[in-house]
Enzyme design. Structure first.
Site, PDB file in Angstrom:
ATOM      1  N   HIS A 231       0.762  -1.168  -0.023  1.00 13.74           N
ATOM      2  CA  HIS A 231       0.021  -0.085   0.062  1.00 13.74           C
ATOM      3  C   HIS A 231       0.865   1.145   0.080  1.00 13.74           C
ATOM      4  O   HIS A 231       1.910   1.169   0.682  1.00 13.74           O
ATOM      5  CB  HIS A 231      -0.874   0.111   1.220  1.00 13.74           C
TER       6      HIS A 231
ATOM      7  N   HIS B  40       1.777   5.551  12.282  1.00 11.50           N
ATOM      8  CA  HIS B  40       0.555   6.301  12.157  1.00 11.50           C
ATOM      9  C   HIS B  40       0.807   7.758  12.875  1.00 11.50           C
ATOM     10  O   HIS B  40      -0.193   8.309  13.347  1.00 11.50           O
ATOM     11  CB  HIS B  40      -0.719   5.634  12.591  1.00 11.50           C
TER      12      HIS B  40
ATOM     13  N   GLU C 235      -5.553   1.954   1.846  1.00  9.31           N
ATOM     14  CA  GLU C 235      -5.633   0.807   2.838  1.00  9.31           C
ATOM     15  C   GLU C 235      -5.638   1.406   4.137  1.00  9.31           C
ATOM     16  O   GLU C 235      -6.238   0.535   5.098  1.00  9.31           O
ATOM     17  CB  GLU C 235      -4.313   0.183   2.385  1.00  9.31           C
ATOM     18  N   GLU C 236      -5.107   2.441   4.458  1.00  6.90           N
ATOM     19  CA  GLU C 236      -5.308   2.902   5.924  1.00  6.90           C
ATOM     20  C   GLU C 236      -6.709   3.094   6.331  1.00  6.90           C
ATOM     21  O   GLU C 236      -6.942   3.283   7.501  1.00  6.90           O
ATOM     22  CB  GLU C 236      -4.261   4.144   6.060  1.00  6.90           C
TER      23      GLU C 236
ATOM     24  N   ASP D  83       4.617  -4.867   3.883  1.00  2.29           N
ATOM     25  CA  ASP D  83       4.259  -3.582   4.768  1.00  2.29           C
ATOM     26  C   ASP D  83       5.157  -3.463   5.906  1.00  2.29           C
ATOM     27  O   ASP D  83       5.551  -4.314   6.645  1.00  2.29           O
ATOM     28  CB  ASP D  83       2.729  -3.967   5.272  1.00  2.29           C
TER      29      ASP D  83
ATOM     30  N   ASP E 264       5.622   3.199   6.917  1.00  2.00           N
ATOM     31  CA  ASP E 264       4.115   2.433   6.854  1.00  2.00           C
ATOM     32  C   ASP E 264       3.404   3.277   6.010  1.00  2.00           C
ATOM     33  O   ASP E 264       2.937   4.271   6.043  1.00  2.00           O
ATOM     34  CB  ASP E 264       3.637   2.322   8.277  1.00  2.00           C
TER      35      ASP E 264
END
Length: 304
Positions: free
Chosen positions: A124, A269, A170-171, A199, A136
């Site tokens: 992603h 994140h 995707e998140e 990932d 990420d």
């Protein structure tokens, strides 16, 4: 990424991983038959890290992130697509709608190989709005891009058809990959021999690589190949079943999968998931592992 259970010892808010096997050293993994076809190339940090620097620059000039529906994501897709187009891939942007905004998956096909036996490799490309998402999942996206460019540089003539993908949104809950799978016909799903997912490929302080074990199909040809690659280099692995990373969309419709992650960083994140959150050596090792296994699977006669 959105995942469901925590690996013991990891910080709260980290990748939620459901373990399926006990931790074992890579040397205990079952080794597949000897590789066929040409020897896989390797890459240097200088061939991988510039992609991550480019994604960081894109985030920096677009509000600090590369999230779904933002110019940061659109510019990220444009960067990857341009590199693939120059290398000779057939690329296409596949739009989808989510949360009132149009998103895109990027699909790239390398000419040649048996179209009835597709080896699909993906990651992603989007981040969350809180930060640039360089580990990420810029790290996985960069590893997949560097691998695709090695395919082109080597003018690889695979037995299986090679397809590469970068997923959007995707998140927000694995939206892009699910949209791709949903639009595949039954015949097209059966043509995908295996999906390889990456990932967080560049986590700092990595001591073992987390190799995906397919909960539905068991130990796949791809999982064996990854564990053998790491074992040959005395790199420890840990078998995991992951609920919530991009390959879940494929597993839900019975498509075998494997791949790996290097685990969770403290900055997942968050705004601190920037270029400094990636270890170049780990990122390079991950890319070499992907290249080595892709070469093995691409140049061997399909099993089915």
């Amino acid at each position: 990424m959105t995942l469901r259970r925590s690996l013991p010892g990891l910080a709260a808010g980290a990748l939620r991983i459901s373990l399926v096997l006990s931790a074992v050293p890579a040397a205990t993994a079952t080794s597949p038959a000897k590789a066929q076809g040409p020897t896989a190339p390797t890459v240097s940090e200088q061939q991988v890290m510039p992609h991550l620097r480019a994604l960081q620059h894109i985030a920096d000039r677009n509000g600090g992130n590369r999230a779904h529906g933002t110019k940061g994501y659109a510019d990220s897709v444009a960067y990857v697509k341009s590199a693939l187009d120059r290398a000779g891939f057939r690329t296409r942007l596949v739009p989808f709608a989510y949360d009132g905004t149009t998103g895109h998956n990027l699909i790239a096909d390398w000419p040649g190989g048996d179209p009835e036996h597709v080896l699909l490799t993906g990651a992603h490309l989007d981040s969350v709005k809180a930060g640039p998402g360089i580990n990420d999942n810029g790290s996985g996206s960069a590893a997949v891009l560097a691998t695709a460019l090695q395919v082109a540089k080597s003018r690889l003539k695979p037995e299986r058809h090679l397809r590469f993908a970068w997923w959007g949104a995707e998140e927000q809950g694995l939206i892009g990959s699910a949209e791709y799978v949903k639009k595949l016909s039954g015949a097209d799903r059966r043509r995908i021999d295996v999906y390889l997912n990456f990932d967080q490929a560049g986590s700092k302080n990595t001591r073992q690589w987390l190799v995906i074990h397919d909960d539905e199909h068991g130990e796949t040809e791809a999982q064996q190949a990854f564990e053998a690659w790491f074992a040959e280099r005395d790199i420890p692995t840990f078998d995991i079943g992951v609920g919530g990373s991009d390959h879940e969309s494929f597993g839900n419709v019975g498509i075998p999968s494997s791949g790996f992650s290097t685990g969770i960083s403290d900055c997942i994140h968050e705004a601190c998931d920037d270029l400094s959150n990636v270890d170049p050596k780990t990122e390079t090792t991950s890319t070499d592992a992907l290249i080595g296994v892709l070469w093995k699977l691409a140049t061997a006669a399909p099993r089915r």
